[in-house]
Enzyme design. Sequence first.
Site, PDB file in Angstrom:
ATOM      1  N   MET A 149       0.815  -1.210   0.000  1.00  0.00           N
ATOM      2  CA  MET A 149       0.000   0.000   0.000  1.00  0.00           C
ATOM      3  C   MET A 149       0.851   1.263   0.000  1.00  0.00           C
ATOM      4  O   MET A 149       0.454   2.298  -0.531  1.00  0.00           O
ATOM      5  CB  MET A 149      -0.928  -0.010   1.219  1.00  0.00           C
ATOM      6  CG  MET A 149      -1.950   1.110   1.237  1.00  0.00           C
ATOM      7  SD  MET A 149      -3.250   0.863   2.458  1.00  0.00           S
ATOM      8  CE  MET A 149      -2.295   0.980   3.969  1.00  0.00           C
ATOM      9  N   THR A 169      -3.806  -8.300   2.138  1.00  0.00           N
ATOM     10  CA  THR A 169      -3.187  -8.122   0.826  1.00  0.00           C
ATOM     11  C   THR A 169      -2.561  -6.743   0.639  1.00  0.00           C
ATOM     12  O   THR A 169      -1.642  -6.594  -0.165  1.00  0.00           O
ATOM     13  CB  THR A 169      -4.223  -8.379  -0.283  1.00  0.00           C
ATOM     14  OG1 THR A 169      -5.366  -7.519  -0.087  1.00  0.00           O
ATOM     15  CG2 THR A 169      -4.695  -9.823  -0.252  1.00  0.00           C
ATOM     16  N   CYS A 170      -3.052  -5.738   1.377  1.00  0.00           N
ATOM     17  CA  CYS A 170      -2.452  -4.403   1.262  1.00  0.00           C
ATOM     18  C   CYS A 170      -1.009  -4.389   1.752  1.00  0.00           C
ATOM     19  O   CYS A 170      -0.220  -3.528   1.370  1.00  0.00           O
ATOM     20  CB  CYS A 170      -3.261  -3.386   2.063  1.00  0.00           C
ATOM     21  SG  CYS A 170      -4.892  -3.047   1.379  1.00  0.00           S
ATOM     22  N   PHE A 171      -0.680  -5.342   2.629  1.00  0.00           N
ATOM     23  CA  PHE A 171       0.653  -5.376   3.231  1.00  0.00           C
ATOM     24  C   PHE A 171       1.431  -6.647   2.850  1.00  0.00           C
ATOM     25  O   PHE A 171       2.496  -6.900   3.400  1.00  0.00           O
ATOM     26  CB  PHE A 171       0.533  -5.293   4.758  1.00  0.00           C
ATOM     27  CG  PHE A 171      -0.256  -4.113   5.233  1.00  0.00           C
ATOM     28  CD1 PHE A 171       0.267  -2.834   5.162  1.00  0.00           C
ATOM     29  CD2 PHE A 171      -1.544  -4.267   5.714  1.00  0.00           C
ATOM     30  CE1 PHE A 171      -0.458  -1.738   5.590  1.00  0.00           C
ATOM     31  CE2 PHE A 171      -2.292  -3.179   6.143  1.00  0.00           C
ATOM     32  CZ  PHE A 171      -1.745  -1.914   6.076  1.00  0.00           C
TER      33      PHE A 171
END
Length: 216
Positions: free
Chosen positions: A159, A182-184
């Site tokens: 992100m 999923t952002c990280f």
Amino acid sequence: MFAEQDNSADDMDLYFEADNDHYGERVTVELQEGGSNIAVNNANKAAYVKLMAKHRLTSGIKDQVESFSKGFWEILPFDLVSIMSPSELELLMCGMPNIDKEDMRANTEYRGYSAESEQIRWFWSAVNMMEEADLAKLVQFITGTSQVPLDGFANLQGMHGPQKLSIVKASDRSDHLPTAHTCFNQLDLPEYETFEQLQEMLMIAVREGNVGFGFG
């Protein structure tokens, strides 16, 4: 979040309206009827955030999404696409990725575990036993996509820019499935008691979870 924190909205000079860029021209639209005359305050800021999010993600891009969908369905008819999951559609369009397991392991970080932890050694043993399709699903489960950057896992994007894979010791009980953010590019892995248990729970999550965020 702005709506959940104690930040005061009374002096922010915000109204229930949003500015859009329409071919270089600034256009102001109301988030609700009469929104241009409704100031955002502490009492209504949660409603403002909800309406603004809806506008930015749906109504504000409605024309663009409809145009894209019309063109996309001319190439892949809706009745064919609708039977696929997002992961199946990605694999159809992009093909099966060539995933280097050693590169994946070399560019994974750990929190709560170390590279020598028993669960981590079991995890990589399970990964080494995976066939290509399941390995692609694992990468998609953790990162949101089965595709890996051309220059390898070291250049995965998160992100806030480049972000390697990470495996974090989850506080969940050992009978819970792994989850992912999923952002990280983060996998939350419970402290399983045996290799067989870890492998079984990982495969259930990967095959049934599609994308990892919020699946548990």
